[in-house]
Design an enzyme around this catalytic site. Structure first.
Site, short mmCIF file in Angstrom:
data_model
loop_
_atom_site.label_atom_id
_atom_site.label_comp_id
_atom_site.label_asym_id
_atom_site.label_seq_id
_atom_site.Cartn_x
_atom_site.Cartn_y
_atom_site.Cartn_z
N ARG A 97 39.64 44.93 53.69
CA ARG A 97 40.30 43.80 54.36
C ARG A 97 41.14 44.35 55.52
NH1 ARG A 97 43.97 40.73 50.31
NH2 ARG A 97 41.99 39.98 49.49
N ARG A 166 52.03 41.56 53.43
CA ARG A 166 50.62 41.49 53.83
C ARG A 166 50.49 40.96 55.27
NH1 ARG A 166 47.30 40.86 49.28
NH2 ARG A 166 48.02 42.23 47.62
N LYS A 230 52.86 41.96 45.78
CA LYS A 230 52.53 41.55 47.14
C LYS A 230 53.61 40.61 47.68
CE LYS A 230 48.71 39.58 45.35
NZ LYS A 230 47.46 38.84 45.24
N LYS A 232 54.15 37.77 50.94
CA LYS A 232 53.41 37.08 52.00
C LYS A 232 54.34 36.32 52.94
CE LYS A 232 49.20 36.95 49.36
NZ LYS A 232 48.13 36.16 48.73
N CYS A 451 37.25 30.14 47.83
CA CYS A 451 37.47 31.59 47.81
C CYS A 451 36.14 32.30 47.62
CB CYS A 451 38.42 31.96 46.69
SG CYS A 451 37.63 31.87 45.07
N CYS A 457 34.09 39.34 43.50
CA CYS A 457 35.45 39.35 42.98
C CYS A 457 35.47 39.69 41.48
CB CYS A 457 36.13 38.00 43.20
SG CYS A 457 37.79 38.00 42.53
N CYS A 496 38.74 31.26 39.88
CA CYS A 496 39.67 31.54 38.77
C CYS A 496 41.02 30.93 39.16
CB CYS A 496 39.76 33.05 38.51
SG CYS A 496 40.91 33.91 39.59
N CYS A 500 43.32 31.80 45.42
CA CYS A 500 43.15 32.43 46.73
C CYS A 500 42.82 31.44 47.85
CB CYS A 500 42.08 33.50 46.66
SG CYS A 500 42.55 34.86 45.58
FE1 SRM Z 1 43.56 36.55 46.68
C1 SRM Z 1 43.40 38.74 44.13
C2 SRM Z 1 40.48 37.35 47.65
C3 SRM Z 1 44.12 34.92 49.59
C4 SRM Z 1 46.27 34.97 45.28
N1 SRM Z 1 42.22 37.88 46.03
C5 SRM Z 1 42.35 38.73 44.97
C6 SRM Z 1 41.18 39.72 44.92
C7 SRM Z 1 41.56 40.93 45.71
C8 SRM Z 1 40.66 40.05 43.51
C9 SRM Z 1 41.19 41.28 42.83
O1 SRM Z 1 42.43 41.48 42.75
O2 SRM Z 1 40.37 42.06 42.35
C10 SRM Z 1 40.10 38.88 45.65
C11 SRM Z 1 38.97 39.65 46.33
C12 SRM Z 1 37.71 38.84 46.29
C13 SRM Z 1 36.64 39.39 47.13
O3 SRM Z 1 35.57 39.74 46.58
O4 SRM Z 1 36.78 39.44 48.35
C14 SRM Z 1 40.96 38.00 46.52
N2 SRM Z 1 42.53 36.29 48.35
C15 SRM Z 1 41.23 36.61 48.52
C16 SRM Z 1 40.68 36.03 49.81
C17 SRM Z 1 39.63 36.91 50.48
C18 SRM Z 1 40.10 34.63 49.50
C19 SRM Z 1 39.19 34.04 50.53
O5 SRM Z 1 38.11 33.64 50.12
O6 SRM Z 1 39.53 33.99 51.71
C20 SRM Z 1 41.99 35.84 50.60
C21 SRM Z 1 42.36 37.06 51.40
C22 SRM Z 1 43.62 36.81 52.15
C23 SRM Z 1 44.00 37.91 53.09
O7 SRM Z 1 43.35 38.02 54.13
O8 SRM Z 1 44.97 38.62 52.82
C24 SRM Z 1 42.98 35.67 49.45
N3 SRM Z 1 45.00 35.25 47.36
C25 SRM Z 1 44.98 34.62 48.55
C26 SRM Z 1 45.93 33.56 48.56
C27 SRM Z 1 46.16 32.57 49.69
C28 SRM Z 1 47.25 33.01 50.64
O9 SRM Z 1 47.79 34.11 50.53
O10 SRM Z 1 47.57 32.23 51.52
C29 SRM Z 1 46.54 33.55 47.32
C30 SRM Z 1 47.60 32.53 46.82
C31 SRM Z 1 48.93 32.72 47.40
C32 SRM Z 1 49.75 33.66 46.58
O11 SRM Z 1 49.58 34.87 46.74
O12 SRM Z 1 50.52 33.18 45.74
C33 SRM Z 1 45.95 34.64 46.57
N4 SRM Z 1 44.68 36.85 45.01
C34 SRM Z 1 45.70 36.04 44.58
C35 SRM Z 1 46.12 36.47 43.28
C36 SRM Z 1 47.25 35.84 42.43
C37 SRM Z 1 48.56 36.44 42.77
C38 SRM Z 1 49.65 35.99 41.85
O13 SRM Z 1 50.79 35.83 42.30
O14 SRM Z 1 49.41 35.82 40.66
C39 SRM Z 1 45.29 37.56 42.93
C40 SRM Z 1 45.34 38.38 41.63
C41 SRM Z 1 46.37 39.45 41.67
O15 SRM Z 1 46.95 39.75 42.71
O16 SRM Z 1 46.59 40.02 40.61
C42 SRM Z 1 44.39 37.76 44.04
FE1 SF4 Z 2 38.67 36.00 42.99
FE2 SF4 Z 2 40.09 34.20 41.68
FE3 SF4 Z 2 40.81 34.92 44.14
FE4 SF4 Z 2 38.67 33.47 43.82
S1 SF4 Z 2 40.77 32.85 43.27
S2 SF4 Z 2 38.81 35.32 45.11
S3 SF4 Z 2 37.88 34.21 41.91
S4 SF4 Z 2 40.83 36.22 42.38
#
Ligand code: SRM
Ligand code: SF4
Length: 586
Positions: A97, A166, A230, A232, A451, A457, A496, A500
């Site tokens: 990323r 981030r 993280k 944001k 997502c 993922c 899930c 995201c």
């Molecule tokens: Fe996310 C984890 C994809 C935005 C909350 N996110 C992941 C991971 C890295 C899975 C992992 O940990 O193994 C995913 C990778 C999937 C893949 O195959 O690419 C993933 N997140 C994404 C993306 C690519 C979704 C998308 O389809 O666009 C977004 C990348 C953003 C970026 O460029 O940085 C993405 N993730 C978000 C957002 C939205 C936002 O930030 O505006 C959230 C919710 C906001 C927040 O953080 O509260 C988000 N991602 C999570 C979480 C839950 C965090 C938490 O507080 O519990 C995880 C899991 C974790 O971190 O343990 C996670």
């Molecule tokens: Fe993966 Fe869950 Fe984030 Fe979708 S919402 S990209 S399934 S961690």
């Protein structure tokens, strides 16, 4: 010296940053904290893993450290069972990323992004919900080439993941007005200010030698433990809430006077992530705590992030996000702690209004007299698919240097800063490749996000990106029946509960529970100001469509003038309102 349990990395207990107000004794650190402390500022033994030819993987500790370098190890989920049966190692590949404040890149950068995607990333590039891009399917061998390629055009993946601040989001887009431009500049400045300073990135990926050993002052702000989790940051320019300000750990709402930026309302404690059947985890909407002037921005960044760095939980990772620190301590306490560090009080919140959190597609002329075209891209997937050769079209536009590329917080792309005389050229290239900026089958689809989920993922429990488009086609039959195809309704899906695609602030949301099964949520505010509420747990397509048939039908008949679908669901009791706008009770 102590040794970390999982990686065997040595931790020098005496060579650590103890200046933080961290309550746990160092010896009792949680594994992730110990890993960071013992990693020599995120270097670990990544270089050794990269040359290990026995496996396509890296060890678990290095995998965690590589996140700080923007890289995740993944295994291809579609082949997982088959490879297990054949007693083969999982099909390991890597996701990378980039860090791209405000989502802006030049034609030269776009050409490189495209080239690397075709060479190493399975002929595709994925735009994300935070205005940047990802590659999937990278082999371990390709990682350095991709890093070097990105560097050639001034891009990097530093701190795109990991326990740091981030990619900084910024309401799009600068060409529309002076205000947008000024806000983008502050977002870019913020990104530079909050980025981690370790030289490990340059050493691991480009073979640079550190000019001096990394001593205790190597990370003046983060120290050896970085953030608890993280963090944001985003900037919104009302009336658009495209960045979903209430979902950010730290947000800045631009306040203008006479079209010029005067300062920001500050928001704290937003977040989406939750875990299934773990009510102690929940999405939370941010609180708006006060106003700062533009010159107070940098001290505010330090103060807010410093409070989370020093008081955020470091023992239980599921409780480490800033939103939990804010709830544990209370908003007033946190605000006072921030003001204490600042040495002044925040000003009273200034009035502001949002009207949407989506993108407006098609051409618009900015105050700068340049043309800007927002291109709808379903779920951020840049790919040539059948007749619609999007990836090639964008490459042709970049080759002709017709625009600046700006990724939106809704996984779309703005072809911006087009000279009026070049607009027809852009249109011609799009048309020749069957890409129509505004031909979207419904306003529901235009306001949709999914997502990535399967197959890459690791945390996905159900399909998302590969499923939402076909579900929307079925919902469109209902919308057609009720004459709602032109009604803007937000729909978001995730594989899930992690959130995201920011599902908990969509009027209709699905979060994956198991293959083909989702929790269904309704009732969020149209511009992201209210959380939705779960209506059905663990249901399949039939139940989802039946529920939407009923509620959309009722909406078409009984809505008040101008009323949005989410508001209707709350007003008529389809779902009870989440009173606090904060706590999430399934
Ligand atoms: Fe996310 C984890 C994809 C935005 C909350 N996110 C992941 C991971 C890295 C899975 C992992 O940990 O193994 C995913 C990778 C999937 C893949 O195959 O690419 C993933 N997140 C994404 C993306 C690519 C979704 C998308 O389809 O666009 C977004 C990348 C953003 C970026 O460029 O940085 C993405 N993730 C978000 C957002 C939205 C936002 O930030 O505006 C959230 C919710 C906001 C927040 O953080 O509260 C988000 N991602 C999570 C979480 C839950 C965090 C938490 O507080 O519990 C995880 C899991 C974790 O971190 O343990 C996670
Ligand atoms: Fe993966 Fe869950 Fe984030 Fe979708 S919402 S990209 S399934 S961690």
């Amino acid at each position: 010296m102590a040794t970390t349990p999982k990686t065997g990395l040595k931790i020098d207990l005496h060579n650590t940053d103890r200046s933080r107000d961290i309550s746990q004794p160092l010896e009792k650190l949680a594994p992730e904290e110990a890993l960071k402390v013992g990693s020599d500022y995120l270097k670990g033994t990544i270089e050794l893993d990269l040359i290990d030819e026995i496996t396509a993987a890296v060890d678990e500790g290095n995998n965690k450290l590589m996140k700080f370098h923007g890289i995740y190890m993944q295994d291809h989920r579609d082949f997982r069972d088959e490879r297990r049966k054949q007693k083969l190692e999982p099909l390991y590949t890597f996701m990378l990323r980039a860090r791209l404040p405000g989502g802006v890149c030049t034609p030269e950068q776009w050409l490189k992004i495209d080239e690397l995607g075709r060479l190493h990333g399975g002929n595709t590039v994925r735009l994300t919900t935070r205005q940047t891009f990802q590659y999937h399917y990278l082999s371990k061998d390709a990682l350095r080439d991709v890093m070097v390629g990105l560097r050639e055009v001034g891009l990097d993946s530093k701190a795109a993941c990991g326990d740091v601040a981030r990619t900084v989001m910024s309401g799009v887009h600068p060409g529309l007005s002076t205000l947008h431009k000024q806000v983008y500049e502050q977002a870019a400045l913020t990104s530079d200010h909050v980025i981690h300073k370790t030289s490990a990135y340059e050493e691991v990926w480009f073979g640079e030698k550190p000019s001096e050993p990394r001593g205790d002052d190597h990370e003046p702000f983060y120290g050896r433990q970085y953030m608890p989790r993280k963090f944001k940051i985003g900037f919104a320019v009302p009336p658009s809430n495209d960045i979903d300000i209430y979902s950010q750990d730290l947000g800045f709402i631009a306040i203008a006077s006479g079209g010029k930026l005067v300062g920001f309302n500050v928001t704290i404690g937003g977040g989406m992530g939750r875990t299934d059947r773990a009510p102690e985890t929940y999405p939370r909407l941010a609180d708006v705590i006060g106003f700062i002037t533009v010159d107070q921005l940098v001290p505010t960044l330090d103060a807010v992030m410093g409070v989370q760095r020093d008081y955020g939980a470091r023992d239980v990772r599921a409780h480490s996000r800033f939103k939990y620190t804010v709830d544990d301590k209370g908003v007033d306490w946190i605000k006072a702690a921030i003001e204490d560090r600042l040495g002044f009080e925040l000003g009273p919140v200034k009035p502001y209004e949002f009207d949407s959190n989506g993108d407006a597609f098609g051409w618009v002329t900015g105050d700068d007299k340049l043309e800007h075209c927002t291109l709808w891209i379903e779920n951020g997937r840049i790919i040539d698919a059948g007749d619609r050769r999007l990836m090639t079209a964008l490459r042709e536009i970049a080759k002709a240097e017709l625009c600046v590329f700006r990724m939106t917080p809704n996984q779309s792309l703005i072809l911006s800063d087009v000279k009026p005389a070049d607009r027809a050229k852009v249109d011609a290239i799009l048309e020749a490749h069957n890409v129509a900026p505004t031909q979207i089958s419904s306003q529901l689809r235009a306001n949709s996000m999914a997502c990535v989920a399967l197959p890459t993922c690791a945390l996905a429990m159900a399909e998302s990106e590969r499923y939402l488009p076909e579900l929307i086609t079925k919902i469109e039959d209902l919308l057609g029946k009720y004459e709602l195809l032109d009604e803007p309704i937000t729909i978001r899906s995730t594989g899930c509960p992690n959130g995201c695609a920011r599902p908990y602030i969509a009027e209709i949301a699905l979060t994956g529970r198991a293959p083909g099964k989702y929790n269904l949520y309704l009732g969020a505010g149209f511009h992201g100001e209210r959380l939705n509420k779960m209506l059905h747990e663990n249901v399949g397509e039939e139940k989802i469509l039946a529920t939407l048939d009923e509620t959309l039908g009722a909406f078409a008949k009984g809505r008040n003038e101008g009323e949005h679908f989410g508001d209707f669901c709350v007003r008529t009791g389809v779902v009870p309102e989440v009173k606090e706008g904060r706590f999430f009770n399934d």
